[in-house]
Design an enzyme around this catalytic site. Structure first.
Site, PDB file in Angstrom:
ATOM      1  CB  VAL A 233      -1.723  -2.386   6.913  1.00  8.25           C
ATOM      2  CG1 VAL A 233      -3.005  -2.127   7.661  1.00  8.25           C
ATOM      3  CG2 VAL A 233      -1.367  -3.865   6.963  1.00  8.25           C
ATOM      4  CB  CYS A 234      -4.697   1.675   4.014  1.00  6.25           C
ATOM      5  SG  CYS A 234      -5.131   3.417   3.911  1.00  6.25           S
ATOM      6  CG  LEU A 235      -3.773   0.557   9.976  1.00 11.88           C
ATOM      7  CD1 LEU A 235      -2.972  -0.035  11.117  1.00 11.88           C
ATOM      8  CD2 LEU A 235      -5.251   0.375  10.222  1.00 11.88           C
TER       9      LEU A 235
END
Length: 176
Positions: A93-95
């Site tokens: 996940v790109c956070l």
């Protein structure tokens, strides 16, 4: 004395956060929280998005905490395939909140999960892991939604009802 104090503080902080998460009913879109037996550094749960096209499915989440937590961020993996610009093919996940340069040791896992859920519900194409999917989201939303719905139907977990969730919670309490 060695610089091991942060590592030793980690489990206590994690135990406190875990206790809060287990008692907290505020996160309605993150359920079925479990911890790997004998390993407080690995948590599992189920994301239940509320907005289309993801609102018909459930997505398994794995949270891996480093031994240096809270001084280093956890990593999140969605173990259910999802067609989403902020989640790559391996479930990473790109956070921005989890990137080393943005991470703050005061960040709590509940807040991280709130950001994750908000991102799943409302994709952030400017922080895309999958540029092609982000482009489609921005330029052809109808096509994006159709493909995402197909993926939800094909790959997502069974979405438990409130009744099923309550039953699971009662079983968990009996085990204690």
């Amino acid at each position: 004395m060695k610089k091991e104090e942060p590592i030793m503080d980690g489990p206590k902080r994690m135990q406190n956060e875990l206790k809060e998460m287990m008692e907290n009913t505020q996160l309605k879109q993150f359920r079925c929280l479990e911890v790997e037996p004998n390993n407080i550094y690995k948590w599992y749960g189920l994301i239940l998005p509320e907005k289309p096209p993801y609102d018909k499915g459930a997505f398994r989440l794995e949270i891996d905490f480093p031994e240096q937590y809270p001084f280093k961020p956890p990593t999140l993996h969605i173990n259910t395939r999802i067609y989403h610009p902020n989640v790559n093919e391996r479930g990473q996940v790109c956070l921005p909140i989890l990137e080393t340069e943005h991470w703050k040791p005061t960040s709590r896992i509940e807040h991280i999960l709130q950001v994750l859920i908000a991102t799943i519900n409302d994709p952030q194409p400017q922080n895309a892991f999958r540029v092609d999917v982000a482009s489609e989201y921005q330029n052809d939303l109808k096509k994006f939604n159709k493909i995402a719905e197909i993926w939800v139907m094909r790959f997502s977990e069974h979405r438990p009802t409130e009744e099923e969730l309550a039953k699971l919670a009662r079983k968990k309490k009996k085990k204690k």
